[in-house]
Design a protein around this motif. Sequence first.
Motif, PDB file in Angstrom:
ATOM      1  N   TYR A  13      -4.693   7.236   1.185  1.00 50.50           N
ATOM      2  CA  TYR A  13      -4.333   5.819   1.274  1.00 50.50           C
ATOM      3  C   TYR A  13      -4.791   5.135   0.001  1.00 50.50           C
ATOM      4  CZ  TYR A  13      -4.275   0.917   2.680  1.00 50.50           C
ATOM      5  OH  TYR A  13      -4.021  -0.423   2.724  1.00 50.50           O
ATOM      6  N   GLY A  14      -4.011   4.173  -0.460  1.00 49.11           N
ATOM      7  CA  GLY A  14      -4.424   3.400  -1.619  1.00 49.11           C
ATOM      8  C   GLY A  14      -3.521   2.203  -1.826  1.00 49.11           C
ATOM      9  N   SER A  15      -3.919   1.326  -2.719  1.00 51.59           N
ATOM     10  CA  SER A  15      -3.116   0.155  -3.096  1.00 51.59           C
ATOM     11  C   SER A  15      -3.445  -0.178  -4.539  1.00 51.59           C
ATOM     12  CB  SER A  15      -3.424  -1.028  -2.182  1.00 51.59           C
ATOM     13  OG  SER A  15      -4.683  -1.602  -2.498  1.00 51.59           O
ATOM     14  N   LEU A  16      -2.927  -1.294  -5.028  1.00 51.41           N
ATOM     15  CA  LEU A  16      -3.260  -1.728  -6.384  1.00 51.41           C
ATOM     16  C   LEU A  16      -4.704  -2.203  -6.492  1.00 51.41           C
ATOM     17  CD1 LEU A  16       0.004  -3.631  -7.405  1.00 51.41           C
ATOM     18  CD2 LEU A  16      -0.815  -1.438  -8.290  1.00 51.41           C
ATOM     19  N   VAL A  17      -5.369  -2.386  -5.349  1.00 48.89           N
ATOM     20  CA  VAL A  17      -6.763  -2.824  -5.325  1.00 48.89           C
ATOM     21  C   VAL A  17      -7.679  -1.735  -4.773  1.00 48.89           C
ATOM     22  CG1 VAL A  17      -8.377  -4.415  -4.194  1.00 48.89           C
ATOM     23  CG2 VAL A  17      -6.280  -5.300  -5.215  1.00 48.89           C
ATOM     24  N   THR A  18      -7.236  -1.030  -3.757  1.00 50.20           N
ATOM     25  CA  THR A  18      -8.071  -0.031  -3.078  1.00 50.20           C
ATOM     26  C   THR A  18      -7.933   1.336  -3.733  1.00 50.20           C
ATOM     27  OG1 THR A  18      -7.780  -1.202  -0.977  1.00 50.20           O
ATOM     28  CG2 THR A  18      -8.553   1.081  -0.875  1.00 50.20           C
ATOM     29  N   PRO A  19      -9.029   1.922  -4.222  1.00 49.62           N
ATOM     30  CA  PRO A  19      -8.953   3.265  -4.806  1.00 49.62           C
ATOM     31  C   PRO A  19      -8.456   4.280  -3.780  1.00 49.62           C
ATOM     32  CG  PRO A  19     -11.045   2.213  -5.345  1.00 49.62           C
ATOM     33  CD  PRO A  19     -10.385   1.346  -4.316  1.00 49.62           C
TER      34      PRO A  19
ATOM     35  N   PRO B 129       2.039   1.790  -5.155  1.00 49.29           N
ATOM     36  CA  PRO B 129       0.862   1.169  -5.772  1.00 49.29           C
ATOM     37  C   PRO B 129      -0.370   2.058  -5.705  1.00 49.29           C
ATOM     38  CG  PRO B 129       1.307   0.173  -3.634  1.00 49.29           C
ATOM     39  CD  PRO B 129       2.457   1.077  -3.924  1.00 49.29           C
ATOM     40  N   ALA B 130      -1.188   2.020  -6.743  1.00 49.11           N
ATOM     41  CA  ALA B 130      -2.445   2.775  -6.798  1.00 49.11           C
ATOM     42  C   ALA B 130      -3.329   2.158  -7.867  1.00 49.11           C
ATOM     43  CB  ALA B 130      -2.188   4.250  -7.106  1.00 49.11           C
ATOM     44  N   VAL B 131      -4.630   2.360  -7.728  1.00 53.11           N
ATOM     45  CA  VAL B 131      -5.583   1.922  -8.743  1.00 53.11           C
ATOM     46  C   VAL B 131      -5.526   2.882  -9.925  1.00 53.11           C
ATOM     47  CG1 VAL B 131      -8.038   1.644  -9.282  1.00 53.11           C
ATOM     48  CG2 VAL B 131      -7.114   0.759  -7.127  1.00 53.11           C
ATOM     49  N   ASP B 132      -5.433   2.339 -11.118  1.00 50.42           N
ATOM     50  CA  ASP B 132      -5.388   3.136 -12.339  1.00 50.42           C
ATOM     51  C   ASP B 132      -6.551   2.709 -13.225  1.00 50.42           C
ATOM     52  OD1 ASP B 132      -4.904   4.374 -14.742  1.00 50.42           O
ATOM     53  OD2 ASP B 132      -2.841   3.685 -14.941  1.00 50.42           O
ATOM     54  N   PRO B 133      -7.456   3.631 -13.576  1.00 52.30           N
ATOM     55  CA  PRO B 133      -8.584   3.262 -14.443  1.00 52.30           C
ATOM     56  C   PRO B 133      -8.147   2.630 -15.761  1.00 52.30           C
ATOM     57  CG  PRO B 133      -8.928   5.449 -13.519  1.00 52.30           C
ATOM     58  CD  PRO B 133      -7.530   5.049 -13.161  1.00 52.30           C
ATOM     59  N   GLY B 134      -6.958   3.034 -16.251  1.00 53.72           N
ATOM     60  CA  GLY B 134      -6.471   2.477 -17.508  1.00 53.72           C
ATOM     61  C   GLY B 134      -5.940   1.067 -17.384  1.00 53.72           C
ATOM     62  N   ARG B 135      -5.711   0.599 -16.167  1.00 52.26           N
ATOM     63  CA  ARG B 135      -5.173  -0.740 -15.956  1.00 52.26           C
ATOM     64  C   ARG B 135      -6.278  -1.782 -15.805  1.00 52.26           C
ATOM     65  NH1 ARG B 135      -2.747  -0.338 -10.889  1.00 52.26           N
ATOM     66  NH2 ARG B 135      -1.181   0.983 -11.860  1.00 52.26           N
TER      67      ARG B 135
ATOM     68  N   TYR C  14       0.847  -1.198   0.000  1.00 52.86           N
ATOM     69  CA  TYR C  14       0.000   0.000   0.000  1.00 52.86           C
ATOM     70  C   TYR C  14       0.880   1.245   0.000  1.00 52.86           C
ATOM     71  CZ  TYR C  14       1.328   0.097   4.919  1.00 52.86           C
ATOM     72  OH  TYR C  14       2.051   0.135   6.083  1.00 52.86           O
ATOM     73  N   ARG C  15       0.230   2.399  -0.039  1.00 51.72           N
ATOM     74  CA  ARG C  15       0.949   3.649   0.145  1.00 51.72           C
ATOM     75  C   ARG C  15       0.038   4.663   0.815  1.00 51.72           C
ATOM     76  NH1 ARG C  15      -2.507   6.266  -1.828  1.00 51.72           N
ATOM     77  NH2 ARG C  15      -3.038   6.623  -4.001  1.00 51.72           N
ATOM     78  N   MET C  16       0.610   5.386   1.760  1.00 53.97           N
ATOM     79  CA  MET C  16      -0.030   6.547   2.364  1.00 53.97           C
ATOM     80  C   MET C  16       0.808   7.767   1.981  1.00 53.97           C
ATOM     81  SD  MET C  16      -0.789   5.330   6.265  1.00 53.97           S
ATOM     82  CE  MET C  16      -1.546   3.749   6.655  1.00 53.97           C
TER      83      MET C  16
END
Length: 700
Positions: A399-405, A481-487, A380-382
Amino acid sequence: MRRTLLAGVALAVATGAGAQEAPVAAKKPFAVKAPAGVRNDEYYWLRDDTRKNPEMLAYLQAENAYADAKLASLKPLEETLFKETVSHIKQDDSSVPYLKNGYWYQTRFDTGANYPIVERRKGDRDAPAHVMFDQPEMAKGHSFFALSDWAVSPDNRMVAYAEDVVGRRQYTVKVKDLSTGKLLADTITNAEPNVVWANDNRTILYVAKDPTTLRGYKVMAHTLGTPVAQDRMLYEEKDDTFQMGIGRTSDDRFVCVVVQSTVSDEQRCAPAATPAALQTLAPRKRDLRYQADHMDGRWIMRTNLRAKNYTLMTVADGAAKQGTAAWQDLTPASDAVFIEGFKPFKGYVAIDQREGGNRMIRLLDAAGKSLPVKADEPAYRMALDVNEEPASDWVRYTYGSLVTPTTTYEVNARTGERRVLKVAPVPGYDPANYVTERVWASARDGTKVPVSVVYRKDVKRDGTAPLFQYAYGSYGNSMDPAVDPGRIGLLDRGVVYALAHIRGGQEMGRQWYDDGHLLNKKNSFTDFIDVTRYLVAQKYAAKDRVAAMGGSAGGLLMGAVANMAPEDYKVIVAQVPFVDVVTTMLDASIPLTTFEYDEWGNPAQKQYYDYMLSYSPYDQVAAKNYPAMYVGTGLWDSQVQYYEPAKWVAKLRDKKTDSNPLLFRVNMEAGHGGKSGRFERYRQNAEWGAFVLQQLGVVE
């Protein structure tokens, strides 16, 4: 099919049903001289600093035409990917308002708009909104537009802002009267996107750029209503290995000029009421880095003084002139915790730090007690968000991750209570369908490299899935890591996505960076390759279905990987790639070169020349098979000049022995970041995304 030569560039002309052939650039001998050696660069002629050479432009246009022809059959998939991405974006979204000096500030998008509207409300979040910047209107008539910085005067009446309508990052500073909406006559050109007001509400501080190197080198003071030619110089940085910025301290008492290089910092400050005589907090010294802020009658510094991973130190106003000898520890040095940044509040400090590859927040009160902010995911990342009210007990962070917006929170520094302010909307996306992991890949020297992985829960770990791997690995910049709409479209088609936190970043602390630059730079490349091989061995993906991507210095990574391990990748995407390392670093007139001697080395010295030459992607192109490749650039790029990838592609076309597609997309109206506007970026991404899916065998 017949071939013609136009302006020295071999161009293919399609006839009948034949497919267009790739352009072939002319070769022209040119000696690139250096103290350590001389190299022949047959494609050096592609460099034209005016961007007007007809021969060069004809070649770039031919490459675009070839890319158009090769990608024509993928247009339906490209359009599908673009529409899917847009479907995951809330088009009329708005930011969380924040309070500063009696006004609530917010940005919002209208449906279909590429640019946001910036507005504010006086006193109350429900008060009528006053539009400060209607960016959709401001962007009209421009193929590129960027509003990159703005600052409201202390009396809330004026706003100074920096805009770019070319993409070369040569900004124009303008001033607007917020009560009337009218622009003042004051216009400052060729500036950095960095503006600060003095307390008199009439003086604007800005950083002027060198017209050739585009290096910000002078801090100037402009008085409203006077000719720019009469602006006063407050400071000039004559060492061209340093860059600079300006800002106000968190308590608004001081204006500071921050001068930075890769290995040294120096900060000069003056009262915001009279920003003339700048006083140095600590003189520059090689391997001493610090950034200082002011609150509660003291300076707080993030510094590497006796702390490789940085620590926080403090000094009272009365002792500040004594320099580092008077600095006292606020936090202990740590081998496990890397301090990324901080924000001072009245009575406590919010600290942005890294541990175990993750970015997190902790709060430190006046008694020295720490309150860590917890997370529930393995990767995750804060990050600290906008916090403009230092007297508040509430700290805003994301806050976010590859799964959490991305979720905006605020936490109470006294009680630890957390409140959700906003979850970034991602329409048509359900986090429950995906899983994220943190895995540790073994590099060839035994180092454990953290990797953030995400995939759909229904993807089987049987070694058949396609993999898309991304990394950067330079300048100490960490990839979070972050959620990307393009991914999402890739994930929903069964692609596993991996973010490799390779050496050269600072995910694991300062040593992680030191082990991935200068004479250790090749560790970045081998880490990336070893992560790929680990993920394949662990059956996250099939060996022959791996895609790799990187941009800018990450494009250098892609070029090096393509030369070192082409057999490990089916397709590579290199955006605005820094691939002609030696020639660029020999030329001090090119923007960024002199800043970066401590990043890559100075090729005027033989040990660096030889080492850089041994991995420089352009110089290491050889007669062998390469993966399918998509290379992108912008004609007006000031960070990585267009001719680097142009030369690289030309040489690849001449040398490579395979029949895999090599596509070169040149954006003729953009710079380093590509076209401006939120949807334009996704449209560009959809093009290479369709190409990647085709190469990976993911068909509709």
